[in-house]
Scaffold this motif. Structure first.
Motif, PDB file in Angstrom:
ATOM      1  N   VAL A 109     -33.200  16.279 -18.124  1.00 25.01           N
ATOM      2  CA  VAL A 109     -33.826  17.636 -18.932  1.00 25.01           C
ATOM      3  C   VAL A 109     -34.459  16.994 -20.187  1.00 25.01           C
ATOM      4  CG1 VAL A 109     -33.669  19.773 -19.570  1.00 25.01           C
ATOM      5  CG2 VAL A 109     -32.047  19.150 -17.933  1.00 25.01           C
ATOM      6  N   SER A 110     -35.810  16.757 -19.845  1.00 24.12           N
ATOM      7  CA  SER A 110     -36.473  16.111 -20.871  1.00 24.12           C
ATOM      8  C   SER A 110     -37.911  16.459 -21.245  1.00 24.12           C
ATOM      9  CB  SER A 110     -36.465  14.559 -20.797  1.00 24.12           C
ATOM     10  OG  SER A 110     -37.096  13.915 -21.885  1.00 24.12           O
ATOM     11  N   ALA A 111     -38.380  16.363 -22.460  1.00 24.42           N
ATOM     12  CA  ALA A 111     -39.722  16.583 -22.531  1.00 24.42           C
ATOM     13  C   ALA A 111     -40.729  15.379 -22.101  1.00 24.42           C
ATOM     14  CB  ALA A 111     -40.094  16.824 -24.103  1.00 24.42           C
ATOM     15  N   ARG A 112     -40.147  14.163 -21.804  1.00 19.78           N
ATOM     16  CA  ARG A 112     -41.022  13.284 -21.305  1.00 19.78           C
ATOM     17  C   ARG A 112     -41.336  13.644 -19.997  1.00 19.78           C
ATOM     18  NH1 ARG A 112     -37.328   7.821 -22.718  1.00 19.78           N
ATOM     19  NH2 ARG A 112     -36.730   8.192 -24.944  1.00 19.78           N
ATOM     20  N   ASP A 113     -42.697  13.436 -20.019  1.00 17.86           N
ATOM     21  CA  ASP A 113     -43.245  13.603 -18.411  1.00 17.86           C
ATOM     22  C   ASP A 113     -44.044  12.509 -17.700  1.00 17.86           C
ATOM     23  OD1 ASP A 113     -45.405  13.755 -19.778  1.00 17.86           O
ATOM     24  OD2 ASP A 113     -46.131  16.007 -19.469  1.00 17.86           O
ATOM     25  N   ALA A 114     -43.977  11.293 -18.413  1.00 16.87           N
ATOM     26  CA  ALA A 114     -44.822  10.361 -17.735  1.00 16.87           C
ATOM     27  C   ALA A 114     -44.061   9.995 -16.357  1.00 16.87           C
ATOM     28  CB  ALA A 114     -44.498   8.993 -18.776  1.00 16.87           C
ATOM     29  N   VAL A 115     -44.984   9.607 -15.346  1.00 17.88           N
ATOM     30  CA  VAL A 115     -44.425   9.300 -13.953  1.00 17.88           C
ATOM     31  C   VAL A 115     -43.665   8.101 -13.954  1.00 17.88           C
ATOM     32  CG1 VAL A 115     -45.356   8.543 -11.918  1.00 17.88           C
ATOM     33  CG2 VAL A 115     -46.493  10.444 -12.968  1.00 17.88           C
ATOM     34  N   ASP A 116     -43.948   7.180 -14.631  1.00 15.56           N
ATOM     35  CA  ASP A 116     -43.017   5.885 -14.791  1.00 15.56           C
ATOM     36  C   ASP A 116     -41.840   6.098 -15.238  1.00 15.56           C
ATOM     37  OD1 ASP A 116     -44.110   6.060 -17.309  1.00 15.56           O
ATOM     38  OD2 ASP A 116     -44.333   4.021 -17.847  1.00 15.56           O
ATOM     39  N   GLU A 117     -41.482   7.004 -16.450  1.00 14.29           N
ATOM     40  CA  GLU A 117     -40.167   7.130 -16.701  1.00 14.29           C
ATOM     41  C   GLU A 117     -39.455   7.859 -15.699  1.00 14.29           C
ATOM     42  OE1 GLU A 117     -39.606   7.100 -21.365  1.00 14.29           O
ATOM     43  OE2 GLU A 117     -40.948   8.524 -21.072  1.00 14.29           O
ATOM     44  N   LYS A 118     -40.152   8.890 -15.036  1.00 12.02           N
ATOM     45  CA  LYS A 118     -39.248   9.693 -13.929  1.00 12.02           C
ATOM     46  C   LYS A 118     -38.991   8.764 -13.058  1.00 12.02           C
ATOM     47  CE  LYS A 118     -42.034  14.131 -14.910  1.00 12.02           C
ATOM     48  NZ  LYS A 118     -42.758  14.955 -14.155  1.00 12.02           N
ATOM     49  N   VAL A 119     -39.682   7.919 -12.539  1.00 13.23           N
ATOM     50  CA  VAL A 119     -39.464   7.094 -11.278  1.00 13.23           C
ATOM     51  C   VAL A 119     -38.164   6.100 -11.755  1.00 13.23           C
ATOM     52  CG1 VAL A 119     -39.977   4.986  -9.744  1.00 13.23           C
ATOM     53  CG2 VAL A 119     -41.711   7.014 -10.362  1.00 13.23           C
ATOM     54  N   THR A 120     -38.378   5.677 -13.277  1.00 11.61           N
ATOM     55  CA  THR A 120     -37.309   4.716 -13.587  1.00 11.61           C
ATOM     56  C   THR A 120     -36.043   5.373 -13.454  1.00 11.61           C
ATOM     57  OG1 THR A 120     -38.884   3.309 -14.859  1.00 11.61           O
ATOM     58  CG2 THR A 120     -36.665   3.396 -15.554  1.00 11.61           C
ATOM     59  N   LEU A 146     -34.809   7.966 -11.842  1.00  9.85           N
ATOM     60  CA  LEU A 146     -34.484   8.191 -10.394  1.00  9.85           C
ATOM     61  C   LEU A 146     -33.970   6.859  -9.982  1.00  9.85           C
ATOM     62  CD1 LEU A 146     -37.226  10.539  -9.134  1.00  9.85           C
ATOM     63  CD2 LEU A 146     -34.828  11.152  -9.420  1.00  9.85           C
ATOM     64  N   ASP A 147     -34.633   5.648 -10.050  1.00 13.21           N
ATOM     65  CA  ASP A 147     -34.176   4.369  -9.587  1.00 13.21           C
ATOM     66  C   ASP A 147     -32.842   4.012 -10.317  1.00 13.21           C
ATOM     67  OD1 ASP A 147     -36.292   3.962  -7.994  1.00 13.21           O
ATOM     68  OD2 ASP A 147     -37.564   2.865  -9.277  1.00 13.21           O
ATOM     69  N   LEU A 148     -32.703   4.472 -11.584  1.00  7.95           N
ATOM     70  CA  LEU A 148     -31.225   3.983 -12.445  1.00  7.95           C
ATOM     71  C   LEU A 148     -30.364   4.873 -11.773  1.00  7.95           C
ATOM     72  CD1 LEU A 148     -32.809   3.533 -15.870  1.00  7.95           C
ATOM     73  CD2 LEU A 148     -31.931   1.747 -14.519  1.00  7.95           C
ATOM     74  N   GLY A 149     -30.421   5.889 -11.126  1.00  4.54           N
ATOM     75  CA  GLY A 149     -29.176   6.703 -10.618  1.00  4.54           C
ATOM     76  C   GLY A 149     -29.434   8.276 -10.972  1.00  4.54           C
ATOM     77  N   ALA A 150     -30.222   8.648 -11.528  1.00 10.83           N
ATOM     78  CA  ALA A 150     -30.374  10.355 -11.705  1.00 10.83           C
ATOM     79  C   ALA A 150     -30.600  10.771 -10.354  1.00 10.83           C
ATOM     80  CB  ALA A 150     -31.671  10.480 -12.708  1.00 10.83           C
ATOM     81  N   ASN A 151     -30.396  12.240 -10.054  1.00 12.43           N
ATOM     82  CA  ASN A 151     -30.347  12.817  -9.039  1.00 12.43           C
ATOM     83  C   ASN A 151     -31.873  13.625  -8.886  1.00 12.43           C
ATOM     84  OD1 ASN A 151     -27.571  12.531  -9.529  1.00 12.43           O
ATOM     85  ND2 ASN A 151     -27.357  13.084  -7.335  1.00 12.43           N
ATOM     86  N   ASP A 152     -32.054  14.016 -10.135  1.00 11.90           N
ATOM     87  CA  ASP A 152     -33.475  14.980 -10.238  1.00 11.90           C
ATOM     88  C   ASP A 152     -33.959  15.009 -11.732  1.00 11.90           C
ATOM     89  OD1 ASP A 152     -35.627  16.553  -9.515  1.00 11.90           O
ATOM     90  OD2 ASP A 152     -34.007  17.841  -8.477  1.00 11.90           O
ATOM     91  N   PHE A 153     -35.043  15.845 -11.982  1.00 15.01           N
ATOM     92  CA  PHE A 153     -35.490  15.694 -13.251  1.00 15.01           C
ATOM     93  C   PHE A 153     -36.145  17.295 -13.533  1.00 15.01           C
ATOM     94  CE2 PHE A 153     -38.850  13.621 -11.108  1.00 15.01           C
ATOM     95  CZ  PHE A 153     -39.771  14.251 -11.438  1.00 15.01           C
ATOM     96  N   VAL A 154     -36.075  17.651 -14.663  1.00 13.86           N
ATOM     97  CA  VAL A 154     -36.889  18.929 -15.053  1.00 13.86           C
ATOM     98  C   VAL A 154     -37.490  18.688 -16.315  1.00 13.86           C
ATOM     99  CG1 VAL A 154     -36.327  21.415 -15.612  1.00 13.86           C
ATOM    100  CG2 VAL A 154     -35.216  20.427 -13.926  1.00 13.86           C
ATOM    101  N   LEU A 182     -23.504   5.881 -17.310  1.00  8.51           N
ATOM    102  CA  LEU A 182     -22.523   7.438 -16.821  1.00  8.51           C
ATOM    103  C   LEU A 182     -22.299   7.080 -15.115  1.00  8.51           C
ATOM    104  CD1 LEU A 182     -24.917   9.664 -18.443  1.00  8.51           C
ATOM    105  CD2 LEU A 182     -22.525   9.458 -18.753  1.00  8.51           C
ATOM    106  N   ARG A 183     -23.510   6.521 -14.541  1.00  4.28           N
ATOM    107  CA  ARG A 183     -23.207   6.158 -13.109  1.00  4.28           C
ATOM    108  C   ARG A 183     -21.894   5.270 -12.533  1.00  4.28           C
ATOM    109  NH1 ARG A 183     -23.720   9.448 -10.418  1.00  4.28           N
ATOM    110  NH2 ARG A 183     -25.846   9.834 -10.717  1.00  4.28           N
ATOM    111  N   LYS A 184     -21.848   4.345 -13.430  1.00  4.25           N
ATOM    112  CA  LYS A 184     -20.695   3.611 -13.241  1.00  4.25           C
ATOM    113  C   LYS A 184     -19.168   4.296 -13.427  1.00  4.25           C
ATOM    114  CE  LYS A 184     -22.636  -1.062 -14.772  1.00  4.25           C
ATOM    115  NZ  LYS A 184     -22.449  -1.890 -16.089  1.00  4.25           N
ATOM    116  N   GLN A 185     -19.298   5.408 -14.516  1.00  7.23           N
ATOM    117  CA  GLN A 185     -18.020   5.953 -14.878  1.00  7.23           C
ATOM    118  C   GLN A 185     -17.768   6.750 -13.696  1.00  7.23           C
ATOM    119  OE1 GLN A 185     -18.345   7.940 -18.435  1.00  7.23           O
ATOM    120  NE2 GLN A 185     -18.320   6.150 -19.536  1.00  7.23           N
ATOM    121  N   GLY A 186     -18.540   7.424 -12.740  1.00 10.27           N
ATOM    122  CA  GLY A 186     -18.213   8.422 -11.580  1.00 10.27           C
ATOM    123  C   GLY A 186     -19.348   8.796 -10.761  1.00 10.27           C
ATOM    124  N   ASP A 187     -19.220   9.834 -10.115  1.00  8.29           N
ATOM    125  CA  ASP A 187     -20.219  10.220  -9.148  1.00  8.29           C
ATOM    126  C   ASP A 187     -20.783  11.680  -9.482  1.00  8.29           C
ATOM    127  OD1 ASP A 187     -18.054  12.084  -8.450  1.00  8.29           O
ATOM    128  OD2 ASP A 187     -18.369  11.855  -6.297  1.00  8.29           O
TER     129      ASP A 187
END
Length: 227
Positions: A79-90, A92-100, A68-73
């Protein structure tokens, strides 16, 4: 024209909740139920923001983020049920702006979305002067003041504050802060970062602040609040 939001979730009930919430808030809404449809809709509709679930039926949502990041800005809000810290960090590092994290409060989600949209755009477009209440941060001149009075910061304190300011309203991970601000040091430990954040809070915040200027995203990183 209202901002267009792409909702990506395989659960019809969640899509319906998000669609109704976003429509009431004045946004235009398009939907996708899996990763393949999300990529197609993102290319066709050019949304301003994407609300992305990670648990998609055809592929892991983490793998969809860089595509998605390659397609535009577009703003990407997880918005996910996953709440593991490592997945949140991943994410964000991959290009997500935020998480809920699900289950979520719709008002909080809308607030996070507004902040992300307000600061949408590449890093070079980030404001060089930021004012928040009586706090003023001038990145170009490396000057910080509160209530018109100058605030003295150490070099490391300014480096950390500058990085948070350039990403105002967004989470900056511990790893990114350590790499950018301590990259040349032999042992950039998170304890150093915590000390700098504590010192910044003492210097930048009023004695009885309504809310901390620098928010802590537990186990993930820090965010300079935009309002």
């Amino acid at each position: 024209m209202p901002a267009t939001i792409l909702v990506v979730d395989d659960e019809p009930a969640i899509r319906r909740l998000l669609r109704n919430t976003l429509l009431r808030a004045g946004y235009a809404v398009v939907e996708a139920e899996d990763g393949r449809a999300a990529l197609h809709m993102a290319a066709a509709e050019r949304p301003d923001a994407i609300l992305l679930d990670l648990g998609l039926p055809d592929r892991d949502g983490l793998g969809v983020i860089p595509l998605l990041r390659k397609q535009g800005d577009a703003v990407i809000l997880i918005v996910s049920a996953r709440d593991a810290v490592d997945e949140k960090v991943t994410a964000l590092d991959l290009g997500a702006n935020d998480f809920v994290t699900k289950p979520f409060d719709t008002e909080e989600l809308l607030a996070r979305l507004r902040v992300a949209l307000r600061h949408r755009g590449p890093a070079e477009a980030a404001p060089q002067v930021v004012e928040r209440g009586d706090l003023r941060i001038d990145l170009d001149r490396r000057l910080v003041s509160r209530g018109g009075e100058p605030v003295h910061l150490t070099r490391k304190e300014h480096d950390v504050l500058a990085l948070l300011t350039r990403h105002i309203g967004r989470i900056v991970t511990h790893e990114k802060l350590l790499s950018a601000c301590w990259g040349g040091d032999d042992d950039p430990r998170i304890e150093y970062l915590r000390i700098v954040i504590r010192n910044l809070r003492q210097k930048l915040e009023a004695p009885d602040p309504v809310g901390s200027v620098i928010a802590n995203e537990l186990g993930v990183g820090y965010r300079l609040r935009s309002d």
